[in-house]
Design a protein around this motif. Structure first.
Motif, mmCIF file in Angstrom:
data_model
loop_
_atom_site.group_PDB
_atom_site.id
_atom_site.type_symbol
_atom_site.label_atom_id
_atom_site.label_comp_id
_atom_site.label_asym_id
_atom_site.label_seq_id
_atom_site.Cartn_x
_atom_site.Cartn_y
_atom_site.Cartn_z
ATOM 1 N N TRP A 130 40.162 9.797 9.675
ATOM 2 C CA TRP A 130 38.957 9.541 8.879
ATOM 3 C C TRP A 130 39.227 9.728 7.394
ATOM 4 N N VAL A 131 40.143 10.626 7.055
ATOM 5 C CA VAL A 131 40.551 10.804 5.655
ATOM 6 C C VAL A 131 41.190 9.515 5.138
ATOM 7 N N LEU A 132 42.107 8.950 5.923
ATOM 8 C CA LEU A 132 42.746 7.691 5.536
ATOM 9 C C LEU A 132 41.708 6.580 5.422
ATOM 10 N N ALA A 133 40.772 6.528 6.365
ATOM 11 C CA ALA A 133 39.720 5.506 6.323
ATOM 12 C C ALA A 133 38.887 5.634 5.044
ATOM 13 N N THR A 134 38.584 6.851 4.635
ATOM 14 C CA THR A 134 37.816 7.056 3.404
ATOM 15 C C THR A 134 38.608 6.581 2.193
ATOM 16 N N GLY A 135 39.910 6.879 2.165
ATOM 17 C CA GLY A 135 40.750 6.387 1.076
ATOM 18 C C GLY A 135 40.785 4.871 1.030
ATOM 19 N N ILE A 136 40.907 4.246 2.183
ATOM 20 C CA ILE A 136 40.925 2.778 2.246
ATOM 21 C C ILE A 136 39.582 2.209 1.810
ATOM 22 N N PHE A 137 38.488 2.857 2.184
ATOM 23 C CA PHE A 137 37.164 2.427 1.724
ATOM 24 C C PHE A 137 37.129 2.430 0.189
ATOM 25 N N GLY A 138 37.569 3.534 -0.435
ATOM 26 C CA GLY A 138 37.591 3.618 -1.893
ATOM 27 C C GLY A 138 38.499 2.577 -2.521
ATOM 28 N N LEU A 139 39.636 2.317 -1.888
ATOM 29 C CA LEU A 139 40.570 1.300 -2.365
ATOM 30 C C LEU A 139 39.920 -0.085 -2.373
ATOM 31 N N ILE A 140 39.259 -0.442 -1.289
ATOM 32 C CA ILE A 140 38.643 -1.773 -1.191
ATOM 33 C C ILE A 140 37.527 -1.935 -2.226
ATOM 34 N N ILE A 141 36.695 -0.924 -2.369
ATOM 35 C CA ILE A 141 35.630 -1.001 -3.386
ATOM 36 C C ILE A 141 36.262 -1.112 -4.770
ATOM 37 N N GLY A 142 37.325 -0.343 -5.017
ATOM 38 C CA GLY A 142 38.008 -0.391 -6.307
ATOM 39 C C GLY A 142 38.602 -1.742 -6.633
ATOM 40 N N LEU A 143 39.019 -2.474 -5.603
ATOM 41 C CA LEU A 143 39.562 -3.815 -5.826
ATOM 42 C C LEU A 143 38.493 -4.798 -6.303
ATOM 43 N N SER A 144 37.221 -4.461 -6.117
ATOM 44 C CA SER A 144 36.121 -5.333 -6.567
ATOM 45 C C SER A 144 35.693 -5.029 -8.000
ATOM 46 N N ARG A 145 36.392 -4.155 -8.660
ATOM 47 C CA ARG A 145 36.014 -3.692 -10.006
ATOM 48 C C ARG A 145 35.856 -4.828 -11.018
ATOM 49 N N LYS A 146 36.832 -5.697 -11.107
ATOM 50 C CA LYS A 146 36.785 -6.753 -12.129
ATOM 51 C C LYS A 146 35.625 -7.723 -11.931
ATOM 52 N N PRO A 147 35.421 -8.263 -10.730
ATOM 53 C CA PRO A 147 34.280 -9.180 -10.562
ATOM 54 C C PRO A 147 32.915 -8.510 -10.807
ATOM 55 N N LEU A 148 32.835 -7.199 -10.598
ATOM 56 C CA LEU A 148 31.551 -6.513 -10.839
ATOM 57 C C LEU A 148 31.232 -6.439 -12.332
ATOM 58 N N ASP A 149 32.263 -6.309 -13.176
ATOM 59 C CA ASP A 149 32.114 -6.338 -14.636
ATOM 60 C C ASP A 149 31.126 -5.292 -15.155
ATOM 61 N N LEU A 150 31.178 -4.091 -14.605
ATOM 62 C CA LEU A 150 30.270 -3.023 -15.028
ATOM 63 C C LEU A 150 30.489 -2.600 -16.477
ATOM 64 N N LYS A 151 31.738 -2.684 -16.946
ATOM 65 C CA LYS A 151 32.043 -2.216 -18.305
ATOM 66 C C LYS A 151 31.296 -3.010 -19.372
ATOM 67 N N ASN A 152 30.874 -4.226 -19.034
ATOM 68 C CA ASN A 152 30.113 -5.044 -19.977
ATOM 69 C C ASN A 152 28.605 -4.969 -19.745
ATOM 70 N N GLY A 153 28.188 -3.991 -18.948
ATOM 71 C CA GLY A 153 26.755 -3.785 -18.738
ATOM 72 C C GLY A 153 26.093 -4.845 -17.874
ATOM 73 N N ILE A 154 26.898 -5.517 -17.060
ATOM 74 C CA ILE A 154 26.354 -6.584 -16.226
ATOM 75 C C ILE A 154 26.315 -6.117 -14.780
ATOM 76 N N PHE A 155 25.131 -6.090 -14.204
ATOM 77 C CA PHE A 155 24.971 -5.803 -12.781
ATOM 78 C C PHE A 155 23.663 -6.439 -12.332
ATOM 79 N N GLY A 156 23.672 -7.761 -12.342
ATOM 80 C CA GLY A 156 22.502 -8.539 -11.958
ATOM 81 C C GLY A 156 22.523 -8.893 -10.486
ATOM 82 N N PHE A 157 21.718 -9.851 -10.110
ATOM 83 C CA PHE A 157 21.544 -10.242 -8.713
ATOM 84 C C PHE A 157 22.870 -10.646 -8.059
ATOM 85 N N LYS A 158 23.679 -11.466 -8.762
ATOM 86 C CA LYS A 158 24.955 -11.920 -8.200
ATOM 87 C C LYS A 158 25.909 -10.748 -7.956
#
Length: 185
Positions: free
Chosen positions: A81-109
């Motif tokens: 379960w520890v490994l699964a949690t790390g993999i969960f964090g890894l997968i979410i982290g891979l979505s960082r660029k398309p989310l574009d949070l650093k530019n204050g964008i978090f709309g419907f898309k």
């Protein structure tokens, strides 16, 4: 010049994030009728950190935080379960660029994209990695661990959909939107 290692900011995020993970895991777990499976408010926090800092930080905070919280709360660490949690964090982290949070964008898309990614990450972590690890490492019965994994996927998915989306929306709201500042004449 780009380096392949972790920046000081990322190392600090891992340390502080892991400590907060342990505290949240200890004090915000809500038991479910499924044995050893809880509704966890720590996963929206992990999703937030991974979306802000990326895959390396997401994996490290999930892995280290879960390992420490297991050891502190139970006296042993459930590595699958520890490994699964790390993999969960890894997968979410891979979505960082398309989310574009650093530019204050978090709309419907971005909300839709984030929730598709987090549901897939939950399914991979809790329906594939954790149960298979339980079977291979601990010789647990398949029916038990897959029920636990499906329960964790559903509860974490709903919790992240609500609390995680609100956290990411609030974080994006603290950033200056790209192109919103103009030079005065």
């Amino acid at each position: 010049m780009k380096t392949r290692g972790l920046s000081v900011k990322n190392v600090v995020a891992i340390g502080i994030g892991s400590a907060i993970y342990v505290i949240l895991a200890r004090f915000t777990s809500i038991p479910t009728p499924i044995p050893n499976t809880n509704i966890e408010l720590v996963f929206p926090f992990l999703a937030l950190l991974a979306a802000i800092y990326g895959a390396k930080v997401g994996f490290a905070v999930g892995f280290i935080g879960h390992a420490l919280s297991d050891f502190i709360m139970y006296g042993q660490t459930w590595w699958s379960w520890v490994l699964a949690t790390g993999i969960f964090g890894l997968i979410i982290g891979l979505s960082r660029k398309p989310l574009d949070l650093k530019n204050g964008i978090f709309g419907f898309k971005q909300i839709i994209f984030f929730n598709i990614v987090q549901i897939l990450a939950n399914a991979i972590a809790w329906i594939a990695v954790a149960p298979v690890g339980d079977i291979l490492i601990y010789s647990e019965p398949a029916n038990k661990v897959f029920v636990q994994g499906i329960s964790a996927t559903i509860s974490n998915g709903i919790t992240i959909m609500i609390v995680g989306t609100l956290l990411l929306k609030a974080y994006a709201g603290t950033k200056i939107k790209k192109g919103s500042l103009r030079k005065e004449d």
